[in-house]
Enzyme design. Structure first.
Site, PDB file in Angstrom:
ATOM      1  N   ASP A  67       0.590  -1.220   0.565  1.00 11.54           N
ATOM      2  CA  ASP A  67      -0.135   0.179   0.009  1.00 11.54           C
ATOM      3  C   ASP A  67       1.020   1.620   0.614  1.00 11.54           C
ATOM      4  O   ASP A  67       2.166   1.355  -0.086  1.00 11.54           O
ATOM      5  CB  ASP A  67      -1.102   0.413   1.340  1.00 11.54           C
ATOM      6  CG  ASP A  67      -0.417  -0.215   2.942  1.00 11.54           C
ATOM      7  OD1 ASP A  67       0.875  -0.810   2.472  1.00 11.54           O
ATOM      8  OD2 ASP A  67      -1.174  -1.126   3.182  1.00 11.54           O
ATOM      9  N   ASN A 135      -7.616  -2.682  14.436  1.00  7.38           N
ATOM     10  CA  ASN A 135      -8.663  -3.279  13.996  1.00  7.38           C
ATOM     11  C   ASN A 135      -9.167  -4.918  13.335  1.00  7.38           C
ATOM     12  O   ASN A 135     -10.333  -4.879  12.444  1.00  7.38           O
ATOM     13  CB  ASN A 135      -9.513  -1.943  13.113  1.00  7.38           C
ATOM     14  CG  ASN A 135      -8.924  -1.342  11.906  1.00  7.38           C
ATOM     15  OD1 ASN A 135      -7.672  -2.388  11.765  1.00  7.38           O
ATOM     16  ND2 ASN A 135      -9.031  -0.546  11.665  1.00  7.38           N
ATOM     17  N   HIS A 137      -7.052  -4.310  10.082  1.00  9.66           N
ATOM     18  CA  HIS A 137      -7.128  -4.936   8.626  1.00  9.66           C
ATOM     19  C   HIS A 137      -6.047  -5.469   8.275  1.00  9.66           C
ATOM     20  O   HIS A 137      -4.887  -5.169   9.510  1.00  9.66           O
ATOM     21  CB  HIS A 137      -6.860  -3.042   8.403  1.00  9.66           C
ATOM     22  CG  HIS A 137      -6.291  -2.427   9.009  1.00  9.66           C
ATOM     23  ND1 HIS A 137      -6.330  -1.175   9.775  1.00  9.66           N
ATOM     24  CD2 HIS A 137      -4.912  -2.919   9.059  1.00  9.66           C
ATOM     25  CE1 HIS A 137      -4.641  -0.605   9.481  1.00  9.66           C
ATOM     26  NE2 HIS A 137      -4.159  -1.769   9.547  1.00  9.66           N
ATOM     27  N   GLU A 142      -9.967  -2.150   5.596  1.00  5.87           N
ATOM     28  CA  GLU A 142     -10.106  -2.082   6.466  1.00  5.87           C
ATOM     29  C   GLU A 142     -11.419  -2.619   6.967  1.00  5.87           C
ATOM     30  O   GLU A 142     -12.487  -3.364   5.938  1.00  5.87           O
ATOM     31  CB  GLU A 142     -10.942  -0.682   6.913  1.00  5.87           C
ATOM     32  CG  GLU A 142      -9.865   0.764   6.515  1.00  5.87           C
ATOM     33  CD  GLU A 142      -8.674   1.179   7.533  1.00  5.87           C
ATOM     34  OE1 GLU A 142      -8.632  -0.163   8.907  1.00  5.87           O
ATOM     35  OE2 GLU A 142      -8.449   2.022   7.934  1.00  5.87           O
TER      36      GLU A 142
HETATM   37  C1  F6R Z   1       1.538  -1.421   6.267  1.00 10.08           C
HETATM   38  C2  F6R Z   1       0.135  -1.937   5.953  1.00 10.08           C
HETATM   39  C3  F6R Z   1      -0.569  -2.293   7.391  1.00 10.08           C
HETATM   40  C4  F6R Z   1       0.099  -2.500   9.196  1.00 10.08           C
HETATM   41  C5  F6R Z   1      -0.381  -2.242   9.859  1.00 10.08           C
HETATM   42  C6  F6R Z   1       0.264  -2.110  11.422  1.00 10.08           C
HETATM   43  O1  F6R Z   1       2.077  -1.316   5.057  1.00 10.08           O
HETATM   44  O2  F6R Z   1      -0.156  -2.490   5.294  1.00 10.08           O
HETATM   45  O3  F6R Z   1      -1.450  -3.293   7.303  1.00 10.08           O
HETATM   46  O4  F6R Z   1       0.880  -3.160   8.811  1.00 10.08           O
HETATM   47  O5  F6R Z   1      -1.193  -1.212  10.036  1.00 10.08           O
HETATM   48  O6  F6R Z   1       1.206  -1.214  11.552  1.00 10.08           O
HETATM   49  P1  F6R Z   1       2.634  -1.220  12.815  1.00 10.08           P
HETATM   50  O7  F6R Z   1       3.444  -2.508  11.960  1.00 10.08           O
HETATM   51  O8  F6R Z   1       3.135   0.127  12.368  1.00 10.08           O
HETATM   52  O9  F6R Z   1       1.716  -1.452  13.716  1.00 10.08           O
END
Ligand code: F6R
Length: 242
Positions: A67, A135, A137, A142
């Site tokens: 992403d 959450n 994701h 989401e």
């Molecule tokens: C990032 C991504 C997100 C993160 C998730 C956890 O490329 O795709 O799904 O893996 O938001 O983020 P952190 O590791 O910062 O807790």
């Protein structure tokens, strides 16, 4: 789903690095799916060390990131282009033209989503690295995202923007939109490892593994994938039955 529970963040990174190192040793021309965020930083550090010690090479590796924020210049320090460059690409022997992230300028975002999806549709990721949002994701899919979605433009939840705020100076600076691989793209990967560390991930981890497969917990779709390994620390696994 294979579950690996270790003591702390460093051990999560270590276990994950063993899997990536095995992958690149047996298939030096692998296609990797990469994540950003705080979770994979330790893993990337260990891959950089392995590369510098000549245990693995990225010369023939291709990467696709999950992403990218929309509306941040690619040169913005918090863009995922910059994150990947500084946390990994600039420190390994990868050919930058083999690294892929969605382009993100706001005026052409739908064209960029389509172009990225076309690229993904013509390839197959050998090993996808995932983190998980508090959450539930994965990527920026989401809660409520249809499982059939391919690369698309997403409006980020307030919770996700708050979780990601520590990379920015204020909530207002965190972009409201992102471009992300869809669940369908992620599920096409041959093998997936999901890394989780910290108590704030424990609820999402419990629901991902033991809850219903439901679009309200996007990561729960991984129960349907034949080759998923979840690597988590004591805190992230603290709600799992002992
Ligand atoms: C990032 C991504 C997100 C993160 C998730 C956890 O490329 O795709 O799904 O893996 O938001 O983020 P952190 O590791 O910062 O807790």
């Amino acid at each position: 789903m294979k579950l690996i529970i270790v003591k702390n963040y460093d051990e999560v990174s270590e276990e994950a690095s063993k899997i990536v190192i095995d992958q690149l040793t047996s298939h030096p021309n692998s296609i990797l799916g990469l994540a950003t965020g705080s979770t994979p930083i330790g893993l990337y550090q260990k891959l950089i060390e392995a590369n510098q010690m000549k245990k693995i090479s990225f010369k023939n590796v291709t990467t696709f990131n999950l992403d990218e924020y929309i509306g941040l210049d690619m040169k913005h320090p918090q863009s995922y282009h910059q994150f990947m460059y500084h946390q990994l690409f600039s420190k390994i022997d990868i050919n930058m033209s083999n690294t892929h992230l969605p382009k993100n300028d706001i005026n052409h975002m739908h064209e960029h989503a389509k172009a990225y999806n076309d690229l993904l549709s013509n390839t197959k990721i050998d090993l996808q690295i995932l983190g998980i949002g508090s959450n539930g994701h994965i990527g920026f899919n989401e809660p409520g995202t249809p499982f059939g979605n391919e690369t698309f433009i997403v409006k980020l939840e307030e919770q996700t923007r708050k979780d990601n705020m520590y990379f920015f100076n204020s909530l207002e600076e965190v972009p409201e939109y992102a471009i992300t691989m869809g669940i369908k793209n992620i599920m096409r990967s041959k093998k997936i490892i999901l890394l989780a560390s910290g108590i704030e991930k424990s609820d999402a981890i419990y629901k991902m593994i033991y809850g219903d497969v439901t679009e309200s917990i996007p990561a729960s779709v991984l129960q349907l994938h034949p080759n998923v390994t979840v690597i988590m620390d004591d805190q992230a696994s603290s709600k799992l039955p002992k």
